[in-house]
Each structure stands twice: as C-alpha cells, then as structure tokens.
Scaffold this motif. Structure first.
Motif, mmCIF file in Angstrom:
data_model
loop_
_atom_site.group_PDB
_atom_site.id
_atom_site.type_symbol
_atom_site.label_atom_id
_atom_site.label_comp_id
_atom_site.label_asym_id
_atom_site.label_seq_id
_atom_site.Cartn_x
_atom_site.Cartn_y
_atom_site.Cartn_z
ATOM 1 N N ARG A 83 0.806 -1.221 0.000
ATOM 2 C CA ARG A 83 0.000 0.000 0.000
ATOM 3 C C ARG A 83 0.840 1.271 0.000
ATOM 4 O O ARG A 83 0.325 2.363 -0.274
ATOM 5 N N ALA A 84 2.139 1.156 0.313
ATOM 6 C CA ALA A 84 2.983 2.344 0.390
ATOM 7 C C ALA A 84 4.425 1.988 0.053
ATOM 8 O O ALA A 84 4.871 0.852 0.274
ATOM 9 N N LEU A 85 5.130 2.968 -0.466
ATOM 10 C CA LEU A 85 6.578 2.893 -0.595
ATOM 11 C C LEU A 85 7.163 3.466 0.685
ATOM 12 O O LEU A 85 6.894 4.612 1.035
ATOM 13 N N VAL A 86 7.940 2.669 1.400
ATOM 14 C CA VAL A 86 8.537 3.105 2.663
ATOM 15 C C VAL A 86 10.052 3.165 2.465
ATOM 16 O O VAL A 86 10.683 2.146 2.159
ATOM 17 N N MET A 87 10.606 4.366 2.634
ATOM 18 C CA MET A 87 12.009 4.616 2.316
ATOM 19 C C MET A 87 12.686 5.347 3.457
ATOM 20 O O MET A 87 12.034 6.024 4.257
ATOM 21 N N THR A 88 14.002 5.236 3.494
ATOM 22 C CA THR A 88 14.763 6.140 4.340
ATOM 23 C C THR A 88 14.818 7.511 3.678
ATOM 24 O O THR A 88 14.498 7.664 2.491
ATOM 25 N N ARG A 89 15.222 8.519 4.450
ATOM 26 C CA ARG A 89 15.364 9.868 3.896
ATOM 27 C C ARG A 89 16.282 9.860 2.676
ATOM 28 O O ARG A 89 15.978 10.448 1.647
ATOM 29 N N GLU A 90 17.405 9.173 2.802
ATOM 30 C CA GLU A 90 18.369 9.153 1.709
ATOM 31 C C GLU A 90 17.779 8.502 0.465
ATOM 32 O O GLU A 90 17.992 8.991 -0.662
ATOM 33 N N GLU A 91 17.044 7.426 0.646
ATOM 34 C CA GLU A 91 16.407 6.768 -0.494
ATOM 35 C C GLU A 91 15.370 7.677 -1.142
ATOM 36 O O GLU A 91 15.258 7.732 -2.378
ATOM 37 N N ALA A 92 14.610 8.406 -0.336
ATOM 38 C CA ALA A 92 13.597 9.315 -0.875
ATOM 39 C C ALA A 92 14.241 10.460 -1.643
ATOM 40 O O ALA A 92 13.775 10.837 -2.732
ATOM 41 N N VAL A 93 15.303 11.039 -1.103
ATOM 42 C CA VAL A 93 15.998 12.124 -1.800
ATOM 43 C C VAL A 93 16.539 11.625 -3.135
ATOM 44 O O VAL A 93 16.478 12.333 -4.157
ATOM 45 N N ASP A 94 17.032 10.390 -3.168
ATOM 46 C CA ASP A 94 17.619 9.842 -4.387
ATOM 47 C C ASP A 94 16.591 9.614 -5.494
ATOM 48 O O ASP A 94 16.968 9.491 -6.667
ATOM 49 N N THR A 95 15.302 9.567 -5.169
ATOM 50 C CA THR A 95 14.293 9.433 -6.225
ATOM 51 C C THR A 95 14.255 10.643 -7.145
ATOM 52 O O THR A 95 13.791 10.553 -8.287
ATOM 53 N N GLY A 96 14.691 11.807 -6.642
ATOM 54 C CA GLY A 96 14.608 13.036 -7.422
ATOM 55 C C GLY A 96 13.247 13.698 -7.373
ATOM 56 O O GLY A 96 13.039 14.749 -7.995
ATOM 57 N N TRP A 97 12.318 13.140 -6.604
ATOM 58 C CA TRP A 97 10.959 13.689 -6.578
ATOM 59 C C TRP A 97 10.897 15.090 -5.983
ATOM 60 O O TRP A 97 10.018 15.875 -6.345
ATOM 61 N N PHE A 98 11.808 15.415 -5.093
ATOM 62 C CA PHE A 98 11.844 16.746 -4.486
ATOM 63 C C PHE A 98 12.682 17.732 -5.308
ATOM 64 O O PHE A 98 12.748 18.908 -4.968
#
Length: 392
Positions: free
Chosen positions: A312-327
């Motif tokens: 139901r969700a993508l659960v990531m560390t901060r570093e993994e989320a930043v690496d997506t480029g979404w921000f």
C-alpha cells in the motif's frame, strides 16, 4: 497510464515550477527561462498575464469537470485556447505547490517540502496552512520569489486571494513582492484580477480559488458539492476570458489532483502501536508521512512500517527518498525537514490518526492528495490569448 501509476515531477521541462518563469519571460523579465515555450507560442507578445490557480482541479479530473463546466469543455475539446498536462511538485499538496509556483523552484530548493513539517532541533510540527509567522517565513523560505523579480523589473505585480490569507507565513513565502488584493468568491476574484491587470505598462496577476479542493475533500470527487464548486470555477474562468484584451493572456492551472479513498483504505496509526515504536514524532500528511525516529532506530522503524503497510505504500529512508529526485535537488538544511523514514501511499489508502500533525477533520475526509500517482501529480496548463470569447 493508470491514474495510480507513479508519475514523477518534470522539473525544468513541464512542471508547476516552470509556469511563472515562462510567463514572466513573455513579459521580458530577466532571469526567467521559458521552458514551456510561451514566448513564441500562445502568449507571444502579451504585455499583461493573469494566472488563475484552481485548487484541486487536476488534469485527470477535467473530463468530469467539463460535464458541468461549459468553458472548461471548450478547452478540453480544443475549441478554445490550448491545453496540455504538467506535473505538480512533490508532495502534491497545496503549500508545497504554492511555494513551488511562486519561487519557480522545486521543493528541495525552497524547503516547504510538506503540508506539515517538524522544525529541526525542536518537537514542534509546523502546519503551513495555519502558519502565523513563527518561524519567520523569510528564514524558513529564504529564496527570492518570481513576484519580487518581476516587481524589480517594473512589472505591476498583484495577488488576488481571500482576505484572511494576507500576511500569513505561506503567503509571505510564496508571493512576497506582490501587492495583495483581498477577494472572496468568483465575482470579487474576477473584478480584482481585471483591475490589477490594467495597472502599469506591464502587469502580472495571480488569483487563487480554493473551493474545488475543499468540496472534493469533504464530499468526494464528482459529488454534487464538487460539481457545484467546479461550476463556480468555470464561471470565474468565463468572466476572466470573456472580452480579454488583445495584449492580455490568461493561464489557468492547479496545484494537484485528488483521489477518493474508501473507508477501508484508512490505516490508523493508533490501531498499530508498533508503528510508534522508536518514533519521536510523525509529520507530513495522510498520503505522505514523515517519520522522525529516535537515535539509531531508522532501520527498525522502516522495516516495521513496511511490514504494516505492505504494497500500500513505498517506505524509504530519507536518503532513499531524496535519491528518487521527486523533491528536485535537496539542500542539506531542507533535508533535515524530511522524516528519517518516509511512507508514500501508492494505492487508495491514507495513514491517519497522527495528532501532532493532523487537523481535526483529517481522518474523515472523502478525497485526498499528496502522493506521487498520476491522479494527484498531473495538473493542467490552459492558456488563452485576448480577443477570444468563450461560448460557455
């Protein structure tokens, strides 16, 4: 593409952050790249530009909207102006989007990276909609706005929006540099925007209508109340478009779309006490949660949230989320505002019952937004040049 497919932001080519730079390039304001091609396209030669943002009117909702909105139907059919899709920034939520629009920069650069955020080195959670000026918006969001750049170049710059938004932390962060005109409802918005457009030799006006979003949240997408709000938004667009002077252009866009969430799509944190183990506080919003953890607990908290949420969700560390480029590129100081663990809902689910971050009605809404799905991320760019009369 399915409406729940992942739809990343297209910063620098076709995003909300690109609208004001491209529009101000039409007016000759330096330092504003026209990546949307408006200077040689639908806005060529315009000396006055109005941008109307209809909160919540995502691109994927236009077909439903057109059924009760004659002027929007003219756009969607290709009989009036031009229409193309852009993306919002991430998260696809109002405060993030308004500052992205106003600065012309991705969220990772301007720092308003969520509906609510933990203020680093404190236990406070800042709600950007209820922001009274503490912390100081000039420090919390220090980037120059496109309104400031336009004003410095001699453009008459105005914001037309609800009187109670004047002077708020969010307004200061997104729109500083513009004169503010209070207006409530379509009629006052239309008259205020028209009056502001007539000022100076060049003018740029931004107007904001919140009602489509509000009715979608409380009553659901395509409910009678939502349709009524869309009809009023269409009436405003018609008033702005009708008799538009030859040197004037109108842009209509949105800050995000939204999706209905069924009753069984609500993950209640209180019903899963393990989701609080090792957690200091939770911020964000129901579709994107920022989980701030106790020292050394990030890995365990990530694994627990993944076990509870599953697919139901993508659960990531901060570093993994930043690496997506979404921000977009994330400045180090802004990265601290993100959770140590970030949960992004990708189905028709929300994560609710977070008292330190949620408003009173958060858990009982019918429709939500904020996540990375196409339904939430895709927004319209409607453009119209003067001397075209809508048939609606």
């Amino acid at each position: 593409m399915n409406e729940l497919d992942t739809y990343p932001p297209r910063y620098g080519s076709a995003s909300l952050a690109d609208i004001l730079p491209s529009a101000l390039a039409v007016l000759g304001v330096p330092g504003n790249p026209d990546v949307l091609g408006l200077t040689d396209g639908p806005l060529a030669g315009a000396r006055r530009v109005a941008v109307l943002l209809v909160d919540g009117l995502g691109h994927r909702l236009l077909d439903q909207a057109a059924a009760v909105a004659p002027t929007l139907a003219e756009f969607t059919s290709g009989r009036l102006g031009s229409l193309r899709p852009l993306t919002a920034g991430f998260p696809s939520t109002t405060p993030v989007s308004l500052v992205t629009l106003g600065t012309g920069m991705p969220p990772g650069a301007h720092g308003v990276v969520g509906f609510t955020l933990n203020i680093p080195e404190t236990e406070r959670v800042l709600n950007h909609i209820r922001w009274d000026g503490d912390p100081d918006p000039m420090l919390w969001q220090p980037l120059e706005t496109r309104f400031q750049r336009a004003a410095a170049d001699g453009v008459a710059v105005s914001v037309v929006s609800r009187p109670d938004y004047d002077g708020s932390g969010l307004t200061t962060s997104a729109f500083r540099g513009a004169s503010y005109r209070g207006a409530s409802g379509p009629d006052e918005l239309a008259s205020g925007m028209r009056a502001a457009l007539a000022e100076g030799e060049r003018s740029f006006v931004y107007g904001y209508l919140p009602d489509v979003d509000a009715n979608g949240h409380y009553f659901g997408v395509d409910s009678p109340q939502w349709r009524g709000a869309v009809t009023e938004a269409d009436r405003l667009i018609t008033m702005l478009a009708d008799g538009l002077p030859a040197d004037t252009a109108l842009i209509v866009t949105a800050d995000h779309g939204m999706i209905d969430v069924p009753a069984d799509g609500r993950v209640d944190v209180a019903a899963h006490p393990e989701m609080r183990q090792g957690v200091r506080l939770i911020a964000g919003e129901p579709r994107v949660r920022y989980v701030h953890v106790q020292a050394g607990a990030a890995g365990d908290v990530r694994d627990t949230w993944r076990a509870v949420l599953g697919e139901r969700a993508l659960v990531m560390t901060r570093e993994e989320a930043v690496d997506t480029g979404w921000f977009g590129p994330v400045l180090p100081a802004n990265a601290e505002r993100l959770g140590d663990v970030i949960a992004v809902c990708v189905g028709r689910e929300v994560i609710i019952n977070v008292p330190e971050a949620d408003m009173e009605s958060t858990g009982v809404l019918r429709a939500y937004h904020g996540s990375i799905t196409a339904a939430e991320m895709e927004i319209p760019l409607l453009t119209l040049r003067g001397n075209v009369t809508p048939t609606g």
